[in-house]
Scaffold this active site. Sequence first.
Site, PDB file in Angstrom:
ATOM      1  N   ASP A  59     -93.697 -89.821  -1.026  1.00 22.73           N
ATOM      2  CA  ASP A  59     -92.773 -88.780  -0.578  1.00 22.73           C
ATOM      3  C   ASP A  59     -93.436 -87.785   0.378  1.00 22.73           C
ATOM      4  OD1 ASP A  59     -90.227 -87.978  -0.616  1.00 22.73           O
ATOM      5  OD2 ASP A  59     -90.306 -86.930  -2.520  1.00 22.73           O
TER       6      ASP A  59
HETATM    7  C1  LIG Z   1     -96.757-101.916   3.258  1.00 23.57           C
HETATM    8  C2  LIG Z   1     -95.591-101.098   3.637  1.00 23.57           C
HETATM    9  C3  LIG Z   1     -94.418-101.824   4.106  1.00 23.57           C
HETATM   10  C4  LIG Z   1     -95.657 -99.752   3.553  1.00 23.57           C
HETATM   11  C5  LIG Z   1     -94.606 -98.747   3.853  1.00 23.57           C
HETATM   12  C6  LIG Z   1     -95.265 -97.401   4.019  1.00 23.57           C
HETATM   13  C7  LIG Z   1     -94.400 -96.172   4.100  1.00 23.57           C
HETATM   14  C8  LIG Z   1     -95.087 -94.935   4.508  1.00 23.57           C
HETATM   15  C9  LIG Z   1     -93.090 -96.154   3.777  1.00 23.57           C
HETATM   16  C10 LIG Z   1     -92.239 -94.920   3.819  1.00 23.57           C
HETATM   17  C11 LIG Z   1     -91.190 -94.995   2.772  1.00 23.57           C
HETATM   18  C12 LIG Z   1     -90.274 -93.835   2.688  1.00 23.57           C
HETATM   19  C13 LIG Z   1     -88.875 -94.052   3.097  1.00 23.57           C
HETATM   20  C14 LIG Z   1     -90.725 -92.678   2.171  1.00 23.57           C
HETATM   21  C15 LIG Z   1     -89.920 -91.459   1.969  1.00 23.57           C
HETATM   22  O1  LIG Z   1     -90.516 -90.365   2.691  1.00 23.57           O
HETATM   23  P1  LIG Z   1     -89.514 -89.390   3.346  1.00 23.57           P
HETATM   24  O2  LIG Z   1     -89.183 -89.882   4.686  1.00 23.57           O
HETATM   25  O3  LIG Z   1     -88.327 -89.258   2.436  1.00 23.57           O
HETATM   26  O4  LIG Z   1     -90.221 -88.037   3.501  1.00 23.57           O
HETATM   27  P2  LIG Z   1     -89.563 -86.615   3.155  1.00 23.57           P
HETATM   28  O5  LIG Z   1     -89.627 -86.538   1.661  1.00 23.57           O
HETATM   29  O6  LIG Z   1     -90.464 -85.661   3.850  1.00 23.57           O
HETATM   30  O7  LIG Z   1     -88.165 -86.581   3.689  1.00 23.57           O
END
Ligand SMILES: CC(C)=CCC/C(C)=C/CC/C(C)=C/COP(=O)(O)OP(=O)(O)O
Length: 315
Positions: free
Chosen positions: A67
């Site tokens: 997150d």
């Molecule tokens: C091996 C592989 C495929 C790895 C993936 C790595 C990766 C960083 C995935 C992100 C996933 C995600 C949607 C996270 C949420 O953060 P957010 O965007 O919700 O952040 P926020 O909480 O600041 O809104």
Amino acid sequence: MALESKLKDNSTRMNKLYRFGMGLDMKNNSDGLVSRLFGNLVSSMRKFLFRILSVGPIPNHLAFILDGNRRYAKKWNLQEETGYKCGFWALMPMLKYCYELGVTYVTIYAFSIDNFKRGPKEVQCLMGLMQEKIEGLLEEESIVHQFGVRVHFIGNLKLLPESVKVGAEKVMKATANNNKKVLLICVAYTSTDEIVHAAQESCQRKWDEIREMKPGGGAHSFEISNESQEEEERRFIKLVDLEQCIYMGVAPDPDILFRTAGETRLSNFLLWQTPTCLLYSPGVLFPEIGLRHLVWAVLNFQRAYSYVEKKKKQL
Ligand SMILES: CC(C)=CCC/C(C)=C/CC/C(C)=C/COP(=O)(O)OP(=O)(O)O
């Protein structure tokens, strides 16, 4: 400096840092000697620290909710995509530390079914990144080869774009014989979807079993009314059947669940698998996570170990 080149510069610098942290640039760099010496020193200190930690119990399975990537991008005035890339670059050393420490299973929540509700541009960007990173897992220098990792993609893979699904299947097939460590990547996953899928699948399996047991086999089954079919299924289905059909059935329950950015909600992640799991929620955004957070979580796990083991026996 123009904003675009500033972002590119920042992203290149992060990439260099990541490659340095992973020890990837140390073979034929011009200033390789210093890097190598420093890298070896840091690595030896880390291994020494892990040996001390290993005096206590080491968790077998760690799970991560990644997150705070967008908030990180906002904090540093970067594009959202760069925020996700930074998240990925933070994830790779973390995986390396987990496996070095002796953890066998690591699960990451890479994309939930609810994430499909984000704007189409963002979903497209995340899927593009996902495809790139999934393909990267098979590169020679990747963590998968370094530690002999078997990769599972967990979730309703039918919901993924074809190219990502094909990439995921390719990685699973290519790593199927690796047996040292396991990486579970949850994509198009939510826990409630997993439980519904397991219930449907186990009903189907039981119903097939019942049909085989009836004299006359399949033909006989047409004589059973819908009500009695339901009754028979209810009688036959047990907890163990559900657990056999759960996507995460390939791994034991996690011992520690990390959720960064100070969030303490489970957000529909591993609800079935976390009855005794320790939740660790450091205040840092995911791209800022580091070794100190892993060490602190393991120390907390060790402190609570005997209590949790007792609870597990009572379940
Ligand atoms: C091996 C592989 C495929 C790895 C993936 C790595 C990766 C960083 C995935 C992100 C996933 C995600 C949607 C996270 C949420 O953060 P957010 O965007 O919700 O952040 P926020 O909480 O600041 O809104």
